[in-house]
Design an enzyme around this catalytic site. Structure first.
Site, PDB file in Angstrom:
ATOM      1  N   GLY A 190     -36.833 -10.411  80.447  1.00 59.66           N
ATOM      2  CA  GLY A 190     -38.032  -9.949  81.144  1.00 59.66           C
ATOM      3  C   GLY A 190     -37.735  -9.993  82.634  1.00 59.66           C
TER       4      GLY A 190
ATOM      5  N   SER B  78     -30.371 -11.809  78.799  1.00 59.99           N
ATOM      6  CA  SER B  78     -30.802 -11.235  80.083  1.00 59.99           C
ATOM      7  C   SER B  78     -31.376 -12.315  81.013  1.00 59.99           C
ATOM      8  CB  SER B  78     -31.793 -10.102  79.787  1.00 59.99           C
ATOM      9  OG  SER B  78     -32.022  -9.300  80.912  1.00 59.99           O
ATOM     10  N   ALA B  79     -32.657 -12.310  81.340  1.00 62.91           N
ATOM     11  CA  ALA B  79     -33.225 -13.359  82.203  1.00 62.91           C
ATOM     12  C   ALA B  79     -32.973 -14.747  81.611  1.00 62.91           C
ATOM     13  CB  ALA B  79     -34.724 -13.128  82.406  1.00 62.91           C
TER      14      ALA B  79
ATOM     15  N   HIS C  64     -26.683  -6.980  82.305  1.00 62.79           N
ATOM     16  CA  HIS C  64     -26.813  -5.509  82.306  1.00 62.79           C
ATOM     17  C   HIS C  64     -25.900  -4.911  83.375  1.00 62.79           C
ATOM     18  CE1 HIS C  64     -30.515  -5.756  79.798  1.00 62.79           C
ATOM     19  NE2 HIS C  64     -30.878  -6.744  80.585  1.00 62.79           N
TER      20      HIS C  64
ATOM     21  N   GLU D 158     -23.610  -4.661  78.966  1.00 62.42           N
ATOM     22  CA  GLU D 158     -24.407  -4.671  77.734  1.00 62.42           C
ATOM     23  C   GLU D 158     -23.471  -4.559  76.535  1.00 62.42           C
ATOM     24  OE1 GLU D 158     -27.341  -1.587  78.096  1.00 62.42           O
ATOM     25  OE2 GLU D 158     -28.470  -2.692  79.612  1.00 62.42           O
TER      26      GLU D 158
END
Lengths: 237, 237
Positions: free
Chosen positions: A95, A127-128, A164, A199
């Site tokens: 997020g 990710s986060a 990413h 990714e």
């Protein structure tokens, strides 16, 4: 900062690959990480909207149900710190990193989570959720939609990630900075190495060993040096 | 926040268009903005490295020399606050918005600059230099390479900018957030409208009137509404 010899961690660039189901490409690695675990805590705080913390947790729970692992959202506990201390394992979803870091600091949870993961509770981040395992969040791509009390994160690994990670677009006429330029700007301020994680790649941390997994190379940035491509396998910075 | 009726401001998405000279496309607008001005102050603080503040100032000075305007770098003054108060006009160049905002706040200059521009001293901003004219810096694309004491900026205009605005790439398989998604995430936290300003566009502020200039439309984001394209001309939010 010495990485703990008990750590078992997966840090993925993204939860989802284009055209695939949520977490599908990580399924074998996640199964291994959480062997013998019956229940994990999901940390939904990065999600800025669109879906509620309950719905975001349900999405994670749907994936883990197939492995016989139940999932509880950290937001459902009266004392999240106690919940972290008692949990068997963790998954922090993606997020907005500013939002995630702000809440973990303000709720006093960043150091609690760090301690339990250093003591051996398996941790999955995407990710986060991967960014917060690093030295600080200062190589995030996210927009600063909230003001966290600090940029420090757990420091479970002795570097930063850029999740990413994107290569420059050949022939682009856009004048905004490339990802590589942004990371070089970071290195005018700090010496923390940065792993540009594409990714489809993830890092697997087992004790003090760190492996780059997936089929792609990662781009390694160090202050004052030219970036280098690093093949999958044991990470050597 | 009421925009001052004395303001004269240009806020550009980028200093340089692909394949063009520095500031070339803005030359007529800049000439009009600085009519009758003999010397301006250049604020180089956004630049994270690569070139020194002196060199960055020289680059700006090279452009302005052709108009008969001399340029002094704000970093060269013993009292930058006094220098701002005495100056005839200002240009803040691009770079990293976190770095620019941190230094302006820590040196106590954000409010001084706001006051003199509100009182009528002409102001030119490009990229990060445009961001600081807005309500806050929370729709920047930049990496948080330093931790500013706050995200508030001058509030000379009653909205935020997203400079170097990029449309989603059709058919992209990248799973990182698009610019539009990021701005929508901002609107889960704040109601400040956001102007997505494409490279080649600039805003011209004359008193309380604001005009979108250049050939391109801008993309307007408001909390709880679908984004809209806005043609060049008087900006109506």
């Amino acid at each position: 900062m010495t990485p703990s010899s008990h750590q078992r961690i997966i840090l993925a660039s993204t939860s989802t690959l284009h055209g695939e189901e949520y977490l599908a490409y990580l399924q074998p690695a996640i199964r291994t990480l959480f062997t013998g675990i019956r229940e994990i805590i999901f940390i939904p705080y990065a999600r800025p909207g669109g879906i509620s913390h309950d719905d975001y947790t349900s999405r994670a729970a749907g994936f883990f149900a197939a492995m016989g692992i139940s999932v509880k959202g950290l937001h459902t506990f009266a004392s999240p710190a106690d919940a972290l201390r008692k949990a068997e394992g963790f998954f922090t979803g993606g997020g907005n990193t500013f939002l995630l870091v702000k809440q973990l600091h303000e709720l006093g949870l960043m150091n609690v989570l760090k301690e339990v993961v250093e003591n051996g509770a398996p941790y999955l981040g995407t990710s986060a959720g991967s960014n917060i395992a690093c030295i600080n969040m200062q190589t995030t791509n996210d927009m600063p939609i909230v003001y966290p009390p600090g940029f420090e994160t757990m420091g479970l690994v002795p570097f930063n990630l850029n999740a990413h990670y994107l290569d420059p677009v050949p022939g682009s006429q856009h004048m905004g900075e490339t990802r590589e330029t942004r990371i070089k700007e970071f290195h005018t301020q700090q010496d923390v190495p940065v792993v540009g994680l594409r990714e489809g790649s993830w890092l697997e941390v087992t004790g003090t060993d760190i492996f780059l997994r997936g089929h792609l190379s990662a781009r390694i940035f160090k202050a004052g040096r030219e970036p280098q491509e690093h093949a999958p396998g044991m990470l050597q910075l």
